[in-house]
Design a protein around this motif. Sequence first.
Motif, PDB file in Angstrom:
ATOM      1  N   TRP A 320       0.577  -1.600  -0.271  1.00 40.58           N
ATOM      2  CA  TRP A 320      -0.132   0.172  -0.091  1.00 40.58           C
ATOM      3  C   TRP A 320       0.959   0.986  -0.050  1.00 40.58           C
ATOM      4  N   ASP A 321       1.889   1.902   0.595  1.00 41.10           N
ATOM      5  CA  ASP A 321       2.888   2.063   0.626  1.00 41.10           C
ATOM      6  C   ASP A 321       3.349   2.580  -1.031  1.00 41.10           C
ATOM      7  N   MET A 322       3.921   1.222  -1.705  1.00 44.39           N
ATOM      8  CA  MET A 322       4.179   1.752  -2.919  1.00 44.39           C
ATOM      9  C   MET A 322       3.198   2.327  -3.773  1.00 44.39           C
ATOM     10  N   TYR A 323       2.288   1.594  -3.875  1.00 45.57           N
ATOM     11  CA  TYR A 323       1.120   1.736  -4.172  1.00 45.57           C
ATOM     12  C   TYR A 323       0.272   3.721  -3.734  1.00 45.57           C
ATOM     13  N   LEU A 324       0.584   4.441  -3.035  1.00 43.87           N
ATOM     14  CA  LEU A 324      -0.065   5.206  -2.735  1.00 43.87           C
ATOM     15  C   LEU A 324       0.850   6.698  -3.002  1.00 43.87           C
TER      16      LEU A 324
END
Length: 351
Positions: A320-324
């Motif tokens: 999620w960190d990468m996606y956001l």
Amino acid sequence: MKKALITGITGQDGAYLAKLLLEKNYKVYGLYRRISTPNFWRLQSLGIYDKINLISGDLSDLSSILNAFKASEPDEVYHLAAQSFVEASFESPLATAEVTGLSTTRILEAVKLYYRDTKVYFAGTSEMFGSAYNDKALNENDVFKPMSPYAAAKLYGYWISRIYREGYGLFISSGILFNHESEIRGLEFVTRKIVNEVAKIYYGLEKKIKLGNINAKRDWGYAPEYVDAMYRMLQADKPDDYVIATDETHTVEEFLKYAFDYVNMDYHKYLEIDKKFLRPLDVPALRGDYTKAKKELQWEPKTKFPDLVRLMMGEELKRWDMYLKGEKFPWDVPNYPNENNLLKTYRGNVK
């Protein structure tokens, strides 16, 4: 060089098993169902996609299975493919019976007719035991009482495997695997659903997590260790059936608590019980006794329950960190579409 054919290679267990066999210098073939959107992200995430010989096929078609055998000429077959989501089996019982149950007979017929020296692994499940027991440590001699179309279909596969083993002298072993999870579990399973929702709540994308029966107890292990048990079964001197488990139970609520603890949040503030997630029939508790596997296969679990949750939470937060941040995934992970509303919510929260 040994050759192995894995059905269901794009799933959690198929991917981990393929990685293990490659490390043991096998030539690995994978039978997969061709769909409009390729589902190879697990193989990509483990860095083995380009090392596997993929064969598209249909388990409902014997000729398709025979083509896969002809292409691979396998020393070992690991039959993992199934419609393995219990809740979906109530919605599609006929499809579940076809894919999860009858496909096993087709695999075994191919072995009986043309590949009698090929060793076969059948993926059984603890769901076959059903509700016959209340948190008793179950072993290979306990009675089965399936409580879902999925469990019934798997039980058919288990018994037909025993019939072909004893009736035709084939090398067929069945693993009665209790719940096993990992960082590449599918979102339809409650463990992955929990870590995914907790990550979204942590980043301010969701406010609640909706679950059904949080009191259900399960015996949860780590998938990479369980595929090692599959491999060991086919290296044994004789075929047999083995329970693979941890001999510990934990509730869904405990899993939820450990997941929220990872991000220092109180799960009570975010949990909402939703009746639509309750099954028509639910197994209250499942716990496995792996004594036989320990004695005969020298196998035993290593990853403890809290560590399993931490592994899954750490990976989910990373994704999620990468996606956001708008970064590209190192592999094509599904279920993270470009949802503008989520991105707007996130960016609004971090301003």
